[in-house]
Design a protein around this motif. Structure first.
Motif, PDB file in Angstrom:
ATOM      1  N   PHE A  94      19.419  64.992 143.665  1.00  0.00           N
ATOM      2  CA  PHE A  94      20.778  65.511 143.547  1.00  0.00           C
ATOM      3  C   PHE A  94      21.067  66.003 142.129  1.00  0.00           C
ATOM      4  O   PHE A  94      21.767  67.008 141.943  1.00  0.00           O
ATOM      5  CB  PHE A  94      21.785  64.446 143.945  1.00  0.00           C
ATOM      6  CG  PHE A  94      23.204  64.944 143.998  1.00  0.00           C
ATOM      7  CD1 PHE A  94      23.657  65.648 145.095  1.00  0.00           C
ATOM      8  CD2 PHE A  94      24.079  64.727 142.944  1.00  0.00           C
ATOM      9  CE1 PHE A  94      24.960  66.130 145.150  1.00  0.00           C
ATOM     10  CE2 PHE A  94      25.376  65.191 142.978  1.00  0.00           C
ATOM     11  CZ  PHE A  94      25.829  65.900 144.086  1.00  0.00           C
ATOM     12  N   SER A  95      20.528  65.323 141.137  1.00  0.00           N
ATOM     13  CA  SER A  95      20.767  65.724 139.754  1.00  0.00           C
ATOM     14  C   SER A  95      20.162  67.084 139.449  1.00  0.00           C
ATOM     15  O   SER A  95      20.638  67.797 138.560  1.00  0.00           O
ATOM     16  CB  SER A  95      20.192  64.675 138.791  1.00  0.00           C
ATOM     17  OG  SER A  95      20.853  63.432 138.936  1.00  0.00           O
ATOM     18  N   ALA A  96      19.131  67.446 140.196  1.00  0.00           N
ATOM     19  CA  ALA A  96      18.442  68.712 139.931  1.00  0.00           C
ATOM     20  C   ALA A  96      18.971  69.870 140.758  1.00  0.00           C
ATOM     21  O   ALA A  96      19.129  70.987 140.260  1.00  0.00           O
ATOM     22  CB  ALA A  96      16.941  68.548 140.178  1.00  0.00           C
ATOM     23  N   ILE A  97      19.271  69.609 142.051  1.00  0.00           N
ATOM     24  CA  ILE A  97      19.620  70.738 142.938  1.00  0.00           C
ATOM     25  C   ILE A  97      20.847  70.466 143.808  1.00  0.00           C
ATOM     26  O   ILE A  97      21.175  71.284 144.668  1.00  0.00           O
ATOM     27  CB  ILE A  97      18.422  71.106 143.839  1.00  0.00           C
ATOM     28  CG1 ILE A  97      17.992  69.915 144.702  1.00  0.00           C
ATOM     29  CG2 ILE A  97      17.252  71.629 143.009  1.00  0.00           C
ATOM     30  CD1 ILE A  97      16.904  70.235 145.705  1.00  0.00           C
ATOM     31  N   PHE A  98      21.508  69.321 143.625  1.00  0.00           N
ATOM     32  CA  PHE A  98      22.709  68.986 144.397  1.00  0.00           C
ATOM     33  C   PHE A  98      22.426  68.942 145.901  1.00  0.00           C
ATOM     34  O   PHE A  98      23.266  69.329 146.716  1.00  0.00           O
ATOM     35  CB  PHE A  98      23.843  69.965 144.088  1.00  0.00           C
ATOM     36  CG  PHE A  98      24.225  69.982 142.635  1.00  0.00           C
ATOM     37  CD1 PHE A  98      25.055  68.993 142.117  1.00  0.00           C
ATOM     38  CD2 PHE A  98      23.739  70.964 141.790  1.00  0.00           C
ATOM     39  CE1 PHE A  98      25.401  68.991 140.766  1.00  0.00           C
ATOM     40  CE2 PHE A  98      24.085  70.970 140.440  1.00  0.00           C
ATOM     41  CZ  PHE A  98      24.912  69.986 139.925  1.00  0.00           C
ATOM     42  N   VAL A  99      21.249  68.465 146.258  1.00  0.00           N
ATOM     43  CA  VAL A  99      20.862  68.244 147.654  1.00  0.00           C
ATOM     44  C   VAL A  99      20.481  66.777 147.810  1.00  0.00           C
ATOM     45  O   VAL A  99      19.724  66.242 146.996  1.00  0.00           O
ATOM     46  CB  VAL A  99      19.677  69.144 148.068  1.00  0.00           C
ATOM     47  CG1 VAL A  99      19.084  68.687 149.399  1.00  0.00           C
ATOM     48  CG2 VAL A  99      20.119  70.596 148.168  1.00  0.00           C
ATOM     49  N   TRP A 100      21.030  66.142 148.850  1.00  0.00           N
ATOM     50  CA  TRP A 100      20.656  64.755 149.136  1.00  0.00           C
ATOM     51  C   TRP A 100      19.438  64.753 150.054  1.00  0.00           C
ATOM     52  O   TRP A 100      19.510  65.217 151.185  1.00  0.00           O
ATOM     53  CB  TRP A 100      21.811  64.025 149.828  1.00  0.00           C
ATOM     54  CG  TRP A 100      23.099  63.983 149.054  1.00  0.00           C
ATOM     55  CD1 TRP A 100      24.242  64.661 149.344  1.00  0.00           C
ATOM     56  CD2 TRP A 100      23.374  63.224 147.882  1.00  0.00           C
ATOM     57  NE1 TRP A 100      25.214  64.367 148.427  1.00  0.00           N
ATOM     58  CE2 TRP A 100      24.721  63.483 147.508  1.00  0.00           C
ATOM     59  CE3 TRP A 100      22.627  62.334 147.094  1.00  0.00           C
ATOM     60  CZ2 TRP A 100      25.327  62.897 146.397  1.00  0.00           C
ATOM     61  CZ3 TRP A 100      23.239  61.752 145.995  1.00  0.00           C
ATOM     62  CH2 TRP A 100      24.558  62.026 145.654  1.00  0.00           C
ATOM     63  N   CYS A 101      18.337  64.218 149.573  1.00  0.00           N
ATOM     64  CA  CYS A 101      17.118  64.208 150.391  1.00  0.00           C
ATOM     65  C   CYS A 101      17.137  63.126 151.465  1.00  0.00           C
ATOM     66  O   CYS A 101      16.337  63.176 152.390  1.00  0.00           O
ATOM     67  CB  CYS A 101      15.896  64.020 149.496  1.00  0.00           C
ATOM     68  SG  CYS A 101      15.492  65.483 148.522  1.00  0.00           S
ATOM     69  N   ALA A 102      18.019  62.159 151.343  1.00  0.00           N
ATOM     70  CA  ALA A 102      18.095  61.094 152.339  1.00  0.00           C
ATOM     71  C   ALA A 102      19.262  61.272 153.289  1.00  0.00           C
ATOM     72  O   ALA A 102      19.217  60.798 154.418  1.00  0.00           O
ATOM     73  CB  ALA A 102      18.197  59.730 151.650  1.00  0.00           C
ATOM     74  N   PHE A 103      20.334  61.950 152.857  1.00  0.00           N
ATOM     75  CA  PHE A 103      21.544  62.087 153.665  1.00  0.00           C
ATOM     76  C   PHE A 103      21.577  63.489 154.266  1.00  0.00           C
ATOM     77  O   PHE A 103      21.972  64.450 153.600  1.00  0.00           O
ATOM     78  CB  PHE A 103      22.788  61.856 152.801  1.00  0.00           C
ATOM     79  CG  PHE A 103      22.715  60.619 151.944  1.00  0.00           C
ATOM     80  CD1 PHE A 103      22.132  59.449 152.412  1.00  0.00           C
ATOM     81  CD2 PHE A 103      23.224  60.624 150.658  1.00  0.00           C
ATOM     82  CE1 PHE A 103      22.060  58.311 151.626  1.00  0.00           C
ATOM     83  CE2 PHE A 103      23.156  59.489 149.859  1.00  0.00           C
ATOM     84  CZ  PHE A 103      22.572  58.334 150.337  1.00  0.00           C
ATOM     85  N   GLN A 104      21.180  63.596 155.515  1.00  0.00           N
ATOM     86  CA  GLN A 104      20.993  64.927 156.108  1.00  0.00           C
ATOM     87  C   GLN A 104      22.257  65.491 156.746  1.00  0.00           C
ATOM     88  O   GLN A 104      22.251  66.639 157.202  1.00  0.00           O
ATOM     89  CB  GLN A 104      19.862  64.865 157.140  1.00  0.00           C
ATOM     90  CG  GLN A 104      18.502  64.554 156.524  1.00  0.00           C
ATOM     91  CD  GLN A 104      18.114  65.548 155.437  1.00  0.00           C
ATOM     92  OE1 GLN A 104      18.344  66.750 155.568  1.00  0.00           O
ATOM     93  NE2 GLN A 104      17.510  65.048 154.370  1.00  0.00           N
ATOM     94  N   THR A 105      23.334  64.737 156.775  1.00  0.00           N
ATOM     95  CA  THR A 105      24.586  65.269 157.315  1.00  0.00           C
ATOM     96  C   THR A 105      25.046  66.476 156.507  1.00  0.00           C
ATOM     97  O   THR A 105      25.372  67.534 157.053  1.00  0.00           O
ATOM     98  CB  THR A 105      25.690  64.188 157.303  1.00  0.00           C
ATOM     99  OG1 THR A 105      25.259  63.065 158.063  1.00  0.00           O
ATOM    100  CG2 THR A 105      26.979  64.741 157.892  1.00  0.00           C
ATOM    101  N   GLY A 106      25.050  66.330 155.190  1.00  0.00           N
ATOM    102  CA  GLY A 106      25.474  67.420 154.325  1.00  0.00           C
ATOM    103  C   GLY A 106      24.588  68.641 154.445  1.00  0.00           C
ATOM    104  O   GLY A 106      25.080  69.785 154.465  1.00  0.00           O
ATOM    105  N   ASN A 107      23.285  68.423 154.524  1.00  0.00           N
ATOM    106  CA  ASN A 107      22.359  69.549 154.650  1.00  0.00           C
ATOM    107  C   ASN A 107      22.563  70.292 155.967  1.00  0.00           C
ATOM    108  O   ASN A 107      22.477  71.523 156.028  1.00  0.00           O
ATOM    109  CB  ASN A 107      20.912  69.055 154.547  1.00  0.00           C
ATOM    110  CG  ASN A 107      20.580  68.521 153.166  1.00  0.00           C
ATOM    111  OD1 ASN A 107      21.217  68.894 152.182  1.00  0.00           O
ATOM    112  ND2 ASN A 107      19.600  67.644 153.084  1.00  0.00           N
ATOM    113  N   THR A 108      22.832  69.547 157.025  1.00  0.00           N
ATOM    114  CA  THR A 108      23.065  70.173 158.331  1.00  0.00           C
ATOM    115  C   THR A 108      24.328  71.035 158.298  1.00  0.00           C
ATOM    116  O   THR A 108      24.326  72.179 158.792  1.00  0.00           O
ATOM    117  CB  THR A 108      23.199  69.092 159.418  1.00  0.00           C
ATOM    118  OG1 THR A 108      22.019  68.271 159.426  1.00  0.00           O
ATOM    119  CG2 THR A 108      23.367  69.727 160.792  1.00  0.00           C
ATOM    120  N   ILE A 109      25.390  70.506 157.714  1.00  0.00           N
ATOM    121  CA  ILE A 109      26.633  71.278 157.601  1.00  0.00           C
ATOM    122  C   ILE A 109      26.431  72.496 156.709  1.00  0.00           C
ATOM    123  O   ILE A 109      26.950  73.593 156.994  1.00  0.00           O
ATOM    124  CB  ILE A 109      27.765  70.390 157.051  1.00  0.00           C
ATOM    125  CG1 ILE A 109      28.109  69.272 158.046  1.00  0.00           C
ATOM    126  CG2 ILE A 109      29.007  71.236 156.751  1.00  0.00           C
ATOM    127  CD1 ILE A 109      28.607  69.766 159.378  1.00  0.00           C
TER     128      ILE A 109
END
Length: 268
Positions: free
Chosen positions: A52-67
């Motif tokens: 998250f510190s590098a790209i603001f993507v959560w690699c464990a929490f896929q809800t946000g990525n799906t949205i």
């Protein structure tokens, strides 16, 4: 050495192998797996802090990525005809796909016994290898560790995508292994449900005694928070590759730890 002695030695070796096999293929006691499961939650926060510190993507929490991917698709119909595949969306898609891949690997445990010491040790060791691969990839990429804005991610080249993929795969595998243990720690990677269940626990305010359904959820949340805090602090000191290197060592310790978790006792 006589034939009788040879036979006795062979029987002893066979008995030792049988006992060892029985030991490692015995189911662990979920209620006594608190330490390694807390460590799983810790690793979720620790590793996610790097990504998250590098790209603001959560690699464990896929809800946000799906949205996020749903929003990217919606841009095609907003009248501006934006057909570009934004870097943030590419990273979210990479994380989601590899997370699913890692979770799918977890189905191997269904063949070995998802609660056996053998699978829990092997599965966590696979997570270790994934994390090590991520550390090597981001080290070789030569990219920075911390982004100063969402519009300017620190990771953007091919090797950084490899890093994101391996991190996400390790979390997907951890998630399904945590879920299969069927404890109050649930998946060890998603705490939204854990927060809801904690708030709904009828024994939430019974402070005079230990309540496993409440206390283990609190431990899961606290472990993840601590992991995120220490992961970010270490990131400032040694960078992404160094932090993931430490994560690799921690995962290896957890994989060995599973060998010493007590077995599940007989049903009363």
């Amino acid at each position: 050495m006589s034939d009788r002695q040879d036979q006795d030695l062979e029987n002893h070796d066979s008995s030792t192998f049988t006992s060892l096999r029985r030991y490692i293929f015995t189911d662990v006691d979920g209620e006594r797996s608190t330490v390694p499961l807390c460590a799983y939650c810790f690793m979720t926060g620790f590793v996610d802090a790097v990504c998250f510190s590098a790209i603001f993507v959560w690699c464990a929490f896929q809800t946000g990525n799906t949205i996020q991917l749903a929003l990217a698709l919606a841009r095609l119909f907003n009248g501006q005809h934006d057909y570009s595949f934004h870097l943030a969306d590419q990273q979210a898609l990479c994380s989601l796909i590899t997370f699913i891949f890692g979770a799918f690997i977890g189905r191997i445990g269904d063949k070995m016994g998802c609660k056996t010491r053998a699978w829990l040790t092997l599965g966590t060791f696979i997570q270790t290898l994934f994390t090590m691969a991520a550390a090597i990839a981001i080290w070789k990429s030569g990219q920075a560790s911390v982004s100063d804005a969402r519009s300017n991610p620190a990771w953007s080249n091919t090797l950084s995508f490899v890093c994101v993929g391996f991190i996400s795969a390790s979390m997907g595998l951890q998630g399904i292994m945590g879920k299969r243990t069927n404890t109050q720690f649930t998946t060890t990677v998603v705490l939204t449900t854990t927060w809801c269940e904690l708030m709904a626990d009828p024994k939430l305010f019974e402070f005079r005694k230990l309540v496993i359904s409440r206390d283990h959820k609190i431990m899961a949340i606290g472990s993840l928070f601590l992991g995120g805090f220490l992961g970010r602090a270490l990131l400032d000191a040694v960078g992404s590759a160094g932090t993931l290197g430490v994560a690799t060592g921690l995962r290896f310790i957890i994989s060995i730890w599973w060998l010493f978790v007590p077995a599940k006792g007989p049903k009363q």
